[in-house]
Motif scaffolding. Structure first.
Motif, PDB file in Angstrom:
ATOM      1  N   GLY A  37      -3.932   6.086  -2.451  1.00 59.54           N
ATOM      2  CA  GLY A  37      -3.397   6.043  -1.097  1.00 59.54           C
ATOM      3  C   GLY A  37      -2.131   5.215  -0.954  1.00 59.54           C
ATOM      4  N   GLN A  38      -1.641   4.652  -2.046  1.00 62.34           N
ATOM      5  CA  GLN A  38      -0.412   3.857  -2.023  1.00 62.34           C
ATOM      6  C   GLN A  38       0.675   4.575  -2.824  1.00 62.34           C
ATOM      7  N   PRO A  39       1.931   4.526  -2.355  1.00 62.77           N
ATOM      8  CA  PRO A  39       3.006   5.168  -3.115  1.00 62.77           C
ATOM      9  C   PRO A  39       3.251   4.470  -4.441  1.00 62.77           C
ATOM     10  N   GLN A  40       3.629   5.263  -5.444  1.00 67.13           N
ATOM     11  CA  GLN A  40       4.010   4.678  -6.724  1.00 67.13           C
ATOM     12  C   GLN A  40       5.477   4.273  -6.654  1.00 67.13           C
ATOM     13  N   GLN A  41       5.845   3.292  -7.435  1.00 68.25           N
ATOM     14  CA  GLN A  41       7.236   2.853  -7.548  1.00 68.25           C
ATOM     15  C   GLN A  41       7.614   2.973  -9.013  1.00 68.25           C
ATOM     16  N   LEU A  42       8.593   3.822  -9.299  1.00 65.60           N
ATOM     17  CA  LEU A  42       8.988   4.081 -10.678  1.00 65.60           C
ATOM     18  C   LEU A  42      10.409   3.585 -10.926  1.00 65.60           C
ATOM     19  N   VAL A  58      12.253   8.137 -11.517  1.00 66.59           N
ATOM     20  CA  VAL A  58      12.050   9.089 -12.608  1.00 66.59           C
ATOM     21  C   VAL A  58      10.556   9.212 -12.912  1.00 66.59           C
ATOM     22  N   ALA A  59      10.010  10.409 -12.673  1.00 65.02           N
ATOM     23  CA  ALA A  59       8.607  10.708 -12.976  1.00 65.02           C
ATOM     24  C   ALA A  59       8.569  11.499 -14.277  1.00 65.02           C
ATOM     25  N   ARG A  60       8.004  10.895 -15.331  1.00 62.72           N
ATOM     26  CA  ARG A  60       8.003  11.520 -16.660  1.00 62.72           C
ATOM     27  C   ARG A  60       6.622  11.945 -17.143  1.00 62.72           C
ATOM     28  N   THR A  61       5.586  11.214 -16.761  1.00 62.35           N
ATOM     29  CA  THR A  61       4.244  11.488 -17.291  1.00 62.35           C
ATOM     30  C   THR A  61       3.485  12.433 -16.369  1.00 62.35           C
ATOM     31  N   PRO A  62       2.457  13.093 -16.882  1.00 61.05           N
ATOM     32  CA  PRO A  62       1.648  13.953 -16.017  1.00 61.05           C
ATOM     33  C   PRO A  62       1.075  13.210 -14.802  1.00 61.05           C
ATOM     34  N   GLN A  63       0.668  11.950 -14.983  1.00 63.58           N
ATOM     35  CA  GLN A  63       0.145  11.172 -13.857  1.00 63.58           C
ATOM     36  C   GLN A  63       1.231  10.904 -12.824  1.00 63.58           C
ATOM     37  N   GLU A  64       2.420  10.538 -13.275  1.00 60.45           N
ATOM     38  CA  GLU A  64       3.532  10.291 -12.348  1.00 60.45           C
ATOM     39  C   GLU A  64       3.914  11.576 -11.623  1.00 60.45           C
ATOM     40  N   HIS A  65       3.877  12.712 -12.327  1.00 54.58           N
ATOM     41  CA  HIS A  65       4.144  14.010 -11.702  1.00 54.58           C
ATOM     42  C   HIS A  65       3.110  14.305 -10.624  1.00 54.58           C
ATOM     43  N   ALA A  66       1.845  14.045 -10.938  1.00 52.31           N
ATOM     44  CA  ALA A  66       0.764  14.360 -10.004  1.00 52.31           C
ATOM     45  C   ALA A  66       0.879  13.574  -8.701  1.00 52.31           C
ATOM     46  N   ILE A  67       1.309  12.330  -8.763  1.00 55.36           N
ATOM     47  CA  ILE A  67       1.420  11.490  -7.563  1.00 55.36           C
ATOM     48  C   ILE A  67       2.741  11.733  -6.851  1.00 55.36           C
ATOM     49  N   GLY A  68       3.817  11.891  -7.608  1.00 56.81           N
ATOM     50  CA  GLY A  68       5.114  12.183  -7.000  1.00 56.81           C
ATOM     51  C   GLY A  68       5.443  11.257  -5.837  1.00 56.81           C
ATOM     52  N   LEU A  69       5.807  11.830  -4.708  1.00 59.85           N
ATOM     53  CA  LEU A  69       6.179  11.054  -3.515  1.00 59.85           C
ATOM     54  C   LEU A  69       5.033  10.961  -2.503  1.00 59.85           C
ATOM     55  N   MET A  70       3.814  11.155  -2.967  1.00 57.46           N
ATOM     56  CA  MET A  70       2.653  11.029  -2.074  1.00 57.46           C
ATOM     57  C   MET A  70       2.627   9.665  -1.402  1.00 57.46           C
TER      58      MET A  70
END
Length: 163
Positions: A37-42, A58-70
């Protein structure tokens, strides 16, 4: 929890939807600290679209892709997220758990925009590349149209400089 759909990632989608975090040990430090429920910071890179500068996470991993800008409630005007995939494919995205309306550009290895689309928040409508691509750039809604960036436009910087 799955925000992004990409072909061949059915297993990842199942893991994400069940909340299984067995891949947590392979995630980036920024991702590991982003609770549900919290945004990721990449990490960011600078891109150029004509005279316009973009600060893109920059989203490179499958997990980072899955969360994106949620879970983001706002995003600065010239900020976005670039998704980098290991190989070209038809990339499809949706907006489940994404609170912001977004514009999406699908970009080939040479930095040429293949197609652009507009995405409504919290929907499961698919938005796909018109041809196989390795890069996808999400910005605030209308960002590309307001700057005349469309199919055929060139994006430079970041991952496109090393090519």
């Amino acid at each position: 929890m799955q925000d992004r759909i990409t072909p061949g990632r059915t297993v990842l989608a199942a893991l994400a939807l069940t909340g299984a975090l067995v891949l947590g040990s392979a995630s980036s430090p920024a991702q590991a600290q982003a609770p549900m429920g919290q945004p990721q910071q990449l990490a960011t890179t600078t891109l150029r679209a004509g005279m316009h500068l973009i600060t893109a996470e920059v989203a490179r991993t499958p997990q980072e892709h899955a969360i994106g800008l949620m879970w983001r409630k706002e995003m600065p005007t010239n900020h976005g997220m670039i998704f980098v995939f290991p190989k070209a494919g038809v990339q499809c995205f949706w907006m489940k758990n994404t609170l912001l309306p977004l514009s999406i550009a699908f970009i080939n290895d040479q930095g040429k925009v293949v197609n652009v689309d507009e995405m409504k928040p919290q929907t499961e409508d698919s938005h796909c590349s018109a041809e196989p691509v390795r890069f996808v750039l999400e910005m605030n809604t209308g960002w590309f149209a307001k700057r005349g960036i469309k199919a055929g436009s060139l994006i430079q910087g970041g991952p496109f400089e090393a090519r």
